[in-house]
Design a protein around this motif. Structure first.
Motif, PDB file in Angstrom:
ATOM      1  N   HIS A  20      40.535  39.959  35.946  1.00 26.54           N
ATOM      2  CA  HIS A  20      39.129  39.798  35.049  1.00 26.54           C
ATOM      3  C   HIS A  20      38.244  40.760  35.300  1.00 26.54           C
ATOM      4  O   HIS A  20      37.821  41.294  34.089  1.00 26.54           O
ATOM      5  CB  HIS A  20      38.508  38.493  35.543  1.00 26.54           C
ATOM      6  N   GLY A  21      37.924  41.396  36.529  1.00 27.34           N
ATOM      7  CA  GLY A  21      36.750  42.259  36.495  1.00 27.34           C
ATOM      8  C   GLY A  21      37.469  43.682  36.028  1.00 27.34           C
ATOM      9  O   GLY A  21      36.660  44.321  35.339  1.00 27.34           O
ATOM     10  N   ARG A  24      37.037  43.717  32.089  1.00 26.62           N
ATOM     11  CA  ARG A  24      35.578  44.141  31.624  1.00 26.62           C
ATOM     12  C   ARG A  24      35.155  45.782  31.794  1.00 26.62           C
ATOM     13  O   ARG A  24      34.794  46.406  30.854  1.00 26.62           O
ATOM     14  CB  ARG A  24      34.529  43.507  32.459  1.00 26.62           C
ATOM     15  N   GLU A  25      35.918  46.224  32.889  1.00 22.65           N
ATOM     16  CA  GLU A  25      35.661  47.730  33.254  1.00 22.65           C
ATOM     17  C   GLU A  25      36.703  48.361  32.061  1.00 22.65           C
ATOM     18  O   GLU A  25      36.054  49.546  31.545  1.00 22.65           O
ATOM     19  CB  GLU A  25      36.407  48.194  34.540  1.00 22.65           C
ATOM     20  N   PRO A  59      37.839  40.401  24.678  1.00 17.66           N
ATOM     21  CA  PRO A  59      36.493  40.916  24.894  1.00 17.66           C
ATOM     22  C   PRO A  59      35.410  39.641  24.998  1.00 17.66           C
ATOM     23  O   PRO A  59      34.574  39.976  25.808  1.00 17.66           O
ATOM     24  CB  PRO A  59      36.115  41.629  23.953  1.00 17.66           C
ATOM     25  N   HIS A  61      35.278  37.052  26.525  1.00 14.12           N
ATOM     26  CA  HIS A  61      35.321  36.663  27.931  1.00 14.12           C
ATOM     27  C   HIS A  61      33.967  37.154  28.634  1.00 14.12           C
ATOM     28  O   HIS A  61      33.565  36.601  29.613  1.00 14.12           O
ATOM     29  CB  HIS A  61      36.613  36.560  28.409  1.00 14.12           C
ATOM     30  N   HIS A  62      33.751  38.469  28.268  1.00 16.10           N
ATOM     31  CA  HIS A  62      32.476  39.275  28.991  1.00 16.10           C
ATOM     32  C   HIS A  62      31.454  39.592  27.984  1.00 16.10           C
ATOM     33  O   HIS A  62      30.486  39.619  28.574  1.00 16.10           O
ATOM     34  CB  HIS A  62      33.199  40.566  29.234  1.00 16.10           C
ATOM     35  N   PHE A  63      31.545  39.487  26.684  1.00 15.26           N
ATOM     36  CA  PHE A  63      30.651  40.060  25.899  1.00 15.26           C
ATOM     37  C   PHE A  63      30.619  38.950  24.648  1.00 15.26           C
ATOM     38  O   PHE A  63      31.526  38.791  23.968  1.00 15.26           O
ATOM     39  CB  PHE A  63      30.874  41.478  25.110  1.00 15.26           C
ATOM     40  N   LEU A  69      28.117  44.226  24.351  1.00 19.26           N
ATOM     41  CA  LEU A  69      28.909  45.367  24.679  1.00 19.26           C
ATOM     42  C   LEU A  69      28.298  46.760  24.882  1.00 19.26           C
ATOM     43  O   LEU A  69      28.386  47.430  25.691  1.00 19.26           O
ATOM     44  CB  LEU A  69      30.265  45.376  23.882  1.00 19.26           C
ATOM     45  N   ALA A  72      25.773  46.802  27.642  1.00 17.72           N
ATOM     46  CA  ALA A  72      26.377  47.000  28.943  1.00 17.72           C
ATOM     47  C   ALA A  72      26.658  48.543  29.138  1.00 17.72           C
ATOM     48  O   ALA A  72      26.642  49.037  30.265  1.00 17.72           O
ATOM     49  CB  ALA A  72      27.512  46.227  29.041  1.00 17.72           C
TER      50      ALA A  72
END
Length: 207
Positions: A20-21, A24-25, A59, A61-63, A69, A72
């Motif tokens: 998961h992390g 995003r990276e 994407p 799931h994070h943005f 995006l 960030a």
């Protein structure tokens, strides 16, 4: 539609294999690469997903959207710039020398982190009014300069800080646009030498 674009780099990681992390990276890194190669206009969540080798839905799931995006990335860019500026102050006890070091570090950051720099000062894209962390990160970077300028003997330190920021930012923008290369060629020098000469002039003006 953008289905005809080829990825910037080949992907060897199977789809869906990111933690998961790490996902995003990788999305952030893929977006920065895309900006550096094709410009901000090429960025969409679908295109970034393709560059990261993940599904078009990943994407989200994070943005929430493209602006989230880009915000960030703007935050990360300003955080990196702040680190560079603070590092430039190491061993610089005199405010004048510190200001010169900050200007040099600012231009160097822009040239080495072009993808970030192209976005960080585009609020219409990162929408800091909706993403206050982006604005806060930018304020933190400016505060490094403002704190140093406050130690100078100036009747208007706020205006001086803005003027010095404009000086460094202008040099950085001209360098990225290729204008310093063009001007340097006409003068029989190069962008690095022109930048160094401009910063030396700043040093003498501060004296």
């Amino acid at each position: 539609m953008d289905v005809n674009y080829a990825p910037l780099v080949p992907h060897t990681r199977p789809r869906g294999s990111y933690h998961h992390g790490a996902l995003r990276e990788e999305l952030l890194n893929a977006c920065v690469r895309l900006i550096e190669v094709e410009g901000i206009g090429a960025v969409s969540l679908r295109r970034v997903a393709r560059e990261a080798g993940v599904s078009p839905a990943a994407p989200y799931h994070h943005f929430a959207d493209r602006a989230a995006l880009l915000a960030a990335i703007s935050v990360r860019g300003f955080e990196q710039l702040t680190e560079r500026l603070r590092a430039a102050l190491a061993g610089r006890e005199q405010p004048r020398a510190a200001v010169v070091s900050l200007a040099r570090a600012y231009v160097t950051f822009a040239r080495e982190r072009k993808g970030y720099f192209q976005l960080m000062f585009r609020p219409e894209l990162s929408q800091p009014e909706k993403h206050p962390d982006a604005r806060a990160a930018g304020d933190a970077a400016f505060a490094v300069l403002a704190d140093v300028v406050a130690e100078l003997d100036s009747p208007d330190p706020e205006a001086l800080a803005v003027s010095l920021w404009a000086f460094a930012h202008g040099l950085a923008a001209l360098a990225l646009d290729g204008q310093l290369d063009h001007r340097g060629a006409e003068l029989g020098t190069d962008a690095d030498m022109l930048t160094a000469r401009a910063i030396r002039l700043l040093d003498s003006m501060l004296g």
